[in-house]
Design a protein around this motif. Structure first.
Motif, PDB file in Angstrom:
ATOM      1  N   LEU A   1      -3.258   4.387  -1.120  1.00 27.94           N
ATOM      2  CA  LEU A   1      -4.004   3.608  -2.298  1.00 27.94           C
ATOM      3  C   LEU A   1      -3.015   2.131  -2.276  1.00 27.94           C
ATOM      4  CD1 LEU A   1      -2.333   6.093  -3.784  1.00 27.94           C
ATOM      5  CD2 LEU A   1      -3.381   5.727  -5.409  1.00 27.94           C
ATOM      6  N   ASN A   2      -4.042   0.227  -3.280  1.00 24.74           N
ATOM      7  CA  ASN A   2      -3.001  -1.070  -3.010  1.00 24.74           C
ATOM      8  C   ASN A   2      -2.728  -0.456  -4.406  1.00 24.74           C
ATOM      9  OD1 ASN A   2      -4.672  -1.734  -0.689  1.00 24.74           O
ATOM     10  ND2 ASN A   2      -6.617  -2.105  -2.482  1.00 24.74           N
ATOM     11  N   ALA A   3      -1.337  -1.106  -4.158  1.00 26.58           N
ATOM     12  CA  ALA A   3      -0.135  -1.818  -5.491  1.00 26.58           C
ATOM     13  C   ALA A   3      -0.117  -2.579  -5.618  1.00 26.58           C
ATOM     14  CB  ALA A   3       0.827  -0.714  -4.523  1.00 26.58           C
TER      15      ALA A   3
ATOM     16  N   VAL B   1      -5.582   9.033  -9.673  1.00 26.94           N
ATOM     17  CA  VAL B   1      -5.127   8.015  -9.599  1.00 26.94           C
ATOM     18  C   VAL B   1      -4.667   7.501 -11.283  1.00 26.94           C
ATOM     19  CG1 VAL B   1      -4.999   5.643  -9.432  1.00 26.94           C
ATOM     20  CG2 VAL B   1      -6.305   6.292  -7.855  1.00 26.94           C
TER      21      VAL B   1
ATOM     22  N   THR C   1       0.932  -0.864   0.076  1.00 27.42           N
ATOM     23  CA  THR C   1      -0.084  -0.030   0.015  1.00 27.42           C
ATOM     24  C   THR C   1       0.913   1.667   0.257  1.00 27.42           C
ATOM     25  OG1 THR C   1      -0.061   0.163   2.230  1.00 27.42           O
ATOM     26  CG2 THR C   1      -1.960  -1.319   1.183  1.00 27.42           C
TER      27      THR C   1
ATOM     28  N   LEU D   1      -1.450   1.293  -9.133  1.00 26.02           N
ATOM     29  CA  LEU D   1      -2.326   1.930  -8.314  1.00 26.02           C
ATOM     30  C   LEU D   1      -3.735   1.786  -8.370  1.00 26.02           C
ATOM     31  CD1 LEU D   1       0.206   4.855  -7.762  1.00 26.02           C
ATOM     32  CD2 LEU D   1       0.194   2.682  -6.189  1.00 26.02           C
TER      33      LEU D   1
ATOM     34  N   ASN E   1      -0.134   6.752 -12.578  1.00 25.77           N
ATOM     35  CA  ASN E   1       0.185   4.974 -12.637  1.00 25.77           C
ATOM     36  C   ASN E   1       0.983   5.543 -14.135  1.00 25.77           C
ATOM     37  OD1 ASN E   1      -1.309   3.303 -11.050  1.00 25.77           O
ATOM     38  ND2 ASN E   1      -3.312   3.481 -12.091  1.00 25.77           N
TER      39      ASN E   1
END
Length: 477
Positions: free
Chosen positions: A388-390, A438, A358, A403, A442
């Motif tokens: 954010l989740n990675a 987001v 994260t 992300l 990216n």
């Protein structure tokens, strides 16, 4: 010489890693199979064998010709004990079968490299066409055994150094022609003397190719338009029965050449054991934090979000805001466009644990009324954290991050009208951030995090494991 000997002595006293990565470096464990493939590929793809043949066949009289051991009036030359030796005076090596490579890692020293090959010897010229049987052709099996030390070059790269080389002559076959037993013994003894000088340079040439691959560890890899990562060897190489271990120090630099340095993890990384016939690269948390720190110092995490940057189904007007926090608008008319100015003044925090990655980005969000032809009017300011989740994936030479928004939490920092509960805005702001912010992140991360280049190991199909404070990439050899 004293420096090299001291270096090898220090290296030989080192012991393989016991599972803890004390430094913040990128740990690489290269399986012996990868080293074997690098050696085999250097023989297949390069001109090493052809160069040896060229050296041999460039001598007009061949190994046993007038300029060789049987010439010049020697005991075994024409006119000597065996008058028929003249028939051998055109024998040359004209064929080397691609060697089969076997390796054994020697902890505390280096590598034992063995090459098994076949040597084809052909007689040429009128001297080889005789009553003995016409054109003479021989084949000999040869094992080349060498001991190679692993050390560090003057450039600071791992290097393999040939310390000892010998050859063992195996079965000799007479493919065509006739060769009396006394002369067969002469040929055998001559090959024992000559072949080490011809085939040991093959090992040296192979090591030169492999050392170039090992030298690629010391490289400067660009991070798009933001900067670069420079890899250097942090400590002396270590060696176990199955793999060579390299502790590689990644140095992240801005586009201006300044080193981006962030706090190191308080605890060492506990590296999982490596299975046989696999290679590993361990990417530490420090490198993730430093790369995101580079994005922050370059301003790449900042954004101004206007209605043009979001789809029509994501509201960005005072009318939509009034439905959530009417007290925040004061006397502003409805249907006026909004501008969200998001600024990141502190470095993001990356978390690697429990098989999850994260990224938390602390952000100040200024909300303003927006007139394309006028001056924006500030409404209120929020302090927020974008979590954010990675998702991680690997290519041949890089670790890539994608992300997605997990959550957005905000608190009111200031308002130009009335105070209000900012949590009522979180769902709306999440839609805006998901649509406009987001995707920008990216794009900025599209280049990925470079992995060190070690023996051209391809990590495209690597198994990824997120452990505490690191990511482990494992690829089958």
């Amino acid at each position: 010489m004293l420096g090299v000997r001291s270096l090898l002595l220090l290296w030989s006293l080192a012991t393989p890693c016991q599972g803890l990565l004390e430094t913040v470096g990128t740990l690489a464990r290269i399986d012996k199979d990868e080293l074997g493939k690098a050696i085999q590929n250097s023989l297949v793809g390069g001109p090493i064998l052809q160069n040896v043949l060229g050296t041999v066949t460039a001598v007009n009289q061949g190994l046993l010709g007038s300029g060789g051991l049987l010439g010049g009036g020697g005991l075994l030359s024409y006119g000597g004990v065996f008058g028929v030796v003249e028939e051998l005076s055109g024998l040359k090596i004209e064929e080397l079968t691609l060697p089969k490579v076997t390796l054994k890692l020697l902890p505390g020293f280096g590598v034992q490299v063995s090459l098994h090959t076949k040597v084809g010897l052909h007689g040429s010229g009128m001297a080889s066409r005789s009553p003995l049987g016409g054109l003479l052709q021989l084949a000999a099996e040869v094992n080349v055994s060498s001991r190679v030390a692993l050390g560090v070059s003057s450039r600071g790269t791992p290097i393999l150094i040939l310390k000892r080389c010998s050859t063992l002559l195996g079965h000799i076959s007479l493919l065509s022609g006739l060769l009396p037993a006394p002369l067969f013994g002469v040929v055998e003894q001559t090959l024992f003397k000559v072949l080490p000088g011809l085939l040991c340079p093959v090992v040296d040439s192979v090591l030169g190719v492999v050392n170039e691959l090992l030298g690629a560890v010391l490289s400067l890899v660009p991070l798009g338009a933001l900067g670069s990562v420079e890899f250097t060897l942090a400590t002396l190489p270590l060696i176990s029965n199955q793999y060579i271990e390299l502790d590689i120090n990644p140095i992240v630099k801005s586009i201006a050449g300044d080193i981006i340095d962030f706090p190191k993890p308080p605890k060492p990384v506990k590296v999982p054991p490596k299975e046989d016939h696999t290679s590993q690269v361990v990417v530490p948390l420090y490198l993730f934090n430093t790369v995101f720190g580079l994005l922050q110092t370059n301003g790449a995490l900042d954004i101004d979000i206007t209605p043009e940057l979001v789809p029509s189904n994501v509201p960005l007007t005072t009318k939509d805001l009034a439905a959530l926090v009417p007290e925040a608008l004061g006397k502003l008319p409805p249907d006026q466009q909004l501008l969200l100015s998001l600024r990141v003044k502190e470095a993001p925090t990356v978390m690697l644990q429990n098989k999850k990655a994260t990224v938390s980005i602390p952000a100040n969000i200024h909300v303003l009324s927006y007139l394309p032809t006028g001056t924006p009017e500030a409404l209120f300011e929020l302090n927020g954290v974008v979590t954010l989740n990675a998702q991680l994936a690997s290519s041949a030479t890089k670790l890539h991050l994608s992300l997605s928004l997990e959550r957005l939490s905000v608190k009111l920092a200031s308002s130009f009208s009335h105070s209000f509960d900012a949590s009522r805005l979180e769902e709306w702001l999440s839609d805006v951030v998901r649509a406009a912010y987001v995707p920008k992140l990216n794009v900025d991360l599209d280049g990925g995090i470079p992995l060190p280049k070690v023996l051209n190991v391809n990590f495209a199909n690597a198994l990824l494991e997120i452990i505490e404070n690191a990511v482990v990439l494992t690829v089958a050899s």
